[in-house]
Design an enzyme around this catalytic site. Structure first.
Site, PDB file in Angstrom:
ATOM      1  CG  ASP A  13      -1.775   1.151   1.422  1.00 24.10           C
ATOM      2  OD1 ASP A  13      -2.624   1.134   2.319  1.00 24.10           O
ATOM      3  OD2 ASP A  13      -1.609   2.138   0.649  1.00 24.10           O
ATOM      4  N   GLY A  25      -5.311   0.906 -13.489  1.00 20.71           N
ATOM      5  CA  GLY A  25      -6.497   0.388 -12.783  1.00 20.71           C
ATOM      6  C   GLY A  25      -7.762   0.812 -13.522  1.00 20.71           C
ATOM      7  CG  ASP A  69      -7.692  10.191  -6.235  1.00 21.95           C
ATOM      8  OD1 ASP A  69      -8.482  10.660  -7.072  1.00 21.95           O
ATOM      9  OD2 ASP A  69      -7.077  10.895  -5.411  1.00 21.95           O
ATOM     10  CE1 TYR A 110      -9.657   7.581 -14.941  1.00 24.69           C
ATOM     11  CE2 TYR A 110      -7.525   8.666 -15.113  1.00 24.69           C
ATOM     12  CZ  TYR A 110      -8.871   8.698 -14.770  1.00 24.69           C
ATOM     13  OH  TYR A 110      -9.422   9.844 -14.245  1.00 24.69           O
TER      14      TYR A 110
HETATM   15  N1  APR Z   1      -1.224   1.445  -3.070  1.00 33.15           N
HETATM   16  C1  APR Z   1      -0.556   1.177  -4.231  1.00 33.15           C
HETATM   17  N2  APR Z   1      -1.177   0.917  -5.399  1.00 33.15           N
HETATM   18  C2  APR Z   1      -2.540   0.917  -5.395  1.00 33.15           C
HETATM   19  C3  APR Z   1      -3.302   1.201  -4.224  1.00 33.15           C
HETATM   20  C4  APR Z   1      -2.585   1.463  -3.030  1.00 33.15           C
HETATM   21  N3  APR Z   1      -3.209   1.743  -1.872  1.00 33.15           N
HETATM   22  N4  APR Z   1      -4.633   1.135  -4.568  1.00 33.15           N
HETATM   23  C5  APR Z   1      -4.685   0.816  -5.873  1.00 33.15           C
HETATM   24  N5  APR Z   1      -3.431   0.676  -6.375  1.00 33.15           N
HETATM   25  C6  APR Z   1      -3.009   0.359  -7.732  1.00 33.15           C
HETATM   26  C7  APR Z   1      -4.001  -0.353  -8.619  1.00 33.15           C
HETATM   27  O1  APR Z   1      -3.960  -1.755  -8.371  1.00 33.15           O
HETATM   28  C8  APR Z   1      -3.428  -0.003 -10.000  1.00 33.15           C
HETATM   29  O2  APR Z   1      -2.355  -0.889 -10.301  1.00 33.15           O
HETATM   30  O3  APR Z   1      -2.784   1.600  -8.385  1.00 33.15           O
HETATM   31  C9  APR Z   1      -2.844   1.401  -9.798  1.00 33.15           C
HETATM   32  C10 APR Z   1      -3.686   2.514 -10.411  1.00 33.15           C
HETATM   33  O4  APR Z   1      -5.064   2.183 -10.283  1.00 33.15           O
HETATM   34  P1  APR Z   1      -6.175   3.310  -9.952  1.00 33.15           P
HETATM   35  O5  APR Z   1      -6.038   3.734  -8.547  1.00 33.15           O
HETATM   36  O6  APR Z   1      -7.475   2.775 -10.413  1.00 33.15           O
HETATM   37  O7  APR Z   1      -5.745   4.563 -10.846  1.00 33.15           O
HETATM   38  P2  APR Z   1      -5.924   4.840 -12.416  1.00 33.15           P
HETATM   39  O8  APR Z   1      -6.041   3.602 -13.196  1.00 33.15           O
HETATM   40  O9  APR Z   1      -4.855   5.827 -12.741  1.00 33.15           O
HETATM   41  O10 APR Z   1      -7.360   5.544 -12.481  1.00 33.15           O
HETATM   42  C11 APR Z   1      -7.479   6.829 -11.904  1.00 33.15           C
HETATM   43  O11 APR Z   1      -9.387   6.171 -10.629  1.00 33.15           O
HETATM   44  O12 APR Z   1      -9.543   6.281  -8.355  1.00 33.15           O
HETATM   45  C12 APR Z   1      -9.875   6.921  -9.511  1.00 33.15           C
HETATM   46  O13 APR Z   1      -9.911   9.244  -8.913  1.00 33.15           O
HETATM   47  C13 APR Z   1      -9.197   8.265  -9.627  1.00 33.15           C
HETATM   48  O14 APR Z   1     -10.462   8.916 -11.527  1.00 33.15           O
HETATM   49  C14 APR Z   1      -9.192   8.461 -11.108  1.00 33.15           C
HETATM   50  C15 APR Z   1      -8.939   7.057 -11.645  1.00 33.15           C
END
Ligand code: APR
Length: 202
Positions: free
Chosen positions: A14, A141, A44, A143
């Site tokens: 995390d 994730g 986020d 996106y």
């Molecule tokens: N620590 C590390 N990595 C994490 C965590 C965490 N606590 N939570 C999620 N991840 C990983 C996911 O598994 C993925 O590999 O972060 C990566 C990015 O995933 P997302 O958080 O979904 O981000 P993204 O794909 O860039 O999408 C961004 O999602 O949460 C919303 O507000 C955000 O609209 C934006 C979009």
């Protein structure tokens, strides 16, 4: 380039709970945000929960952030975990269709925007004298960016930046699970092959 490679670490966990390591301590984390900078799910959501409500109040005055760019804020409640800055960057939503996945890195617009997220985040980290910055796998994730392609862009741009900058001293790729960490390891082990024919990214 090898010296730059020594300054990269891959961890699983995390991003809001950086592991204490003898040699280095994460003092800045990168958030995979959206253009509103008002929080969301995934990383986020985790960062906003851990930083506390002051982060949202602070971000509400920033006027958002365009895709491919980055803004730096205090870490608020995350200071207690040794984190002093949060760098919010907005990755691209993957729209390209499947046959574009084989296009050379840089041929697809999303590649260039994702590369910009890493470069702009590192520039802010260097400007604020951050020692050790942790990145999540931006855009992979919600996106939907293909993970292996995103890891190639991340590794090549971070290596390129570290090869020409002393700060940050270290970059940590913080993967949320072992499968993602394995992708980064494989990308680093095979980087010479694809970096030779990598189209120059923006
Ligand atoms: N620590 C590390 N990595 C994490 C965590 C965490 N606590 N939570 C999620 N991840 C990983 C996911 O598994 C993925 O590999 O972060 C990566 C990015 O995933 P997302 O958080 O979904 O981000 P993204 O794909 O860039 O999408 C961004 O999602 O949460 C919303 O507000 C955000 O609209 C934006 C979009």
């Amino acid at each position: 380039m090898n010296e730059a490679l020594d300054r990269i670490t891959i961890v699983t966990g995390d991003i809001t709970r950086p592991r204490k390591d003898q040699q280095w301590a994460v003092d800045a984390i990168v958030n995979a945000a959206n253009e509103s900078l008002r929080g969301g799910g995934g990383v986020d959501g985790a960062i906003h929960r851990a930083a506390g409500p002051r982060l949202l109040a602070h971000n509400a005055k920033l006027g958002g952030c365009r895709t491919g760019l980055a803004k730096i804020t205090p870490a608020f409640d995350l200071e207690a975990r040794g984190i002093h800055h949060i760098i919010h960057t907005v990755g691209p939503i993957w729209h390209a269709d499947d046959d574009e996945i084989d296009a050379k890195l840089g041929d697809v617009r999303e590649d260039v925007l994702l590369a910009s997220c890493y470069t702009r985040s590192l520039e802010l980290a260097a400007e604020h004298d951050c020692q050790c910055v942790a990145f999540p796998a931006i855009s992979t994730g919600v996106y939907g960016f293909p993970k292996q392609r995103a890891a190639q862009i991340a590794v090549s741009h971070v290596l390129g930046f570290l090869a020409t900058h002393d700060r940050p001293q270290r970059v940590v790729f913080c993967c949320f699970d072992e499968a993602d960490a394995g992708i980064y390891c494989e990308v680093i082990e095979t980087r010479d092959q694809w970096m030779l024919n990598r189209k120059r990214l923006g």
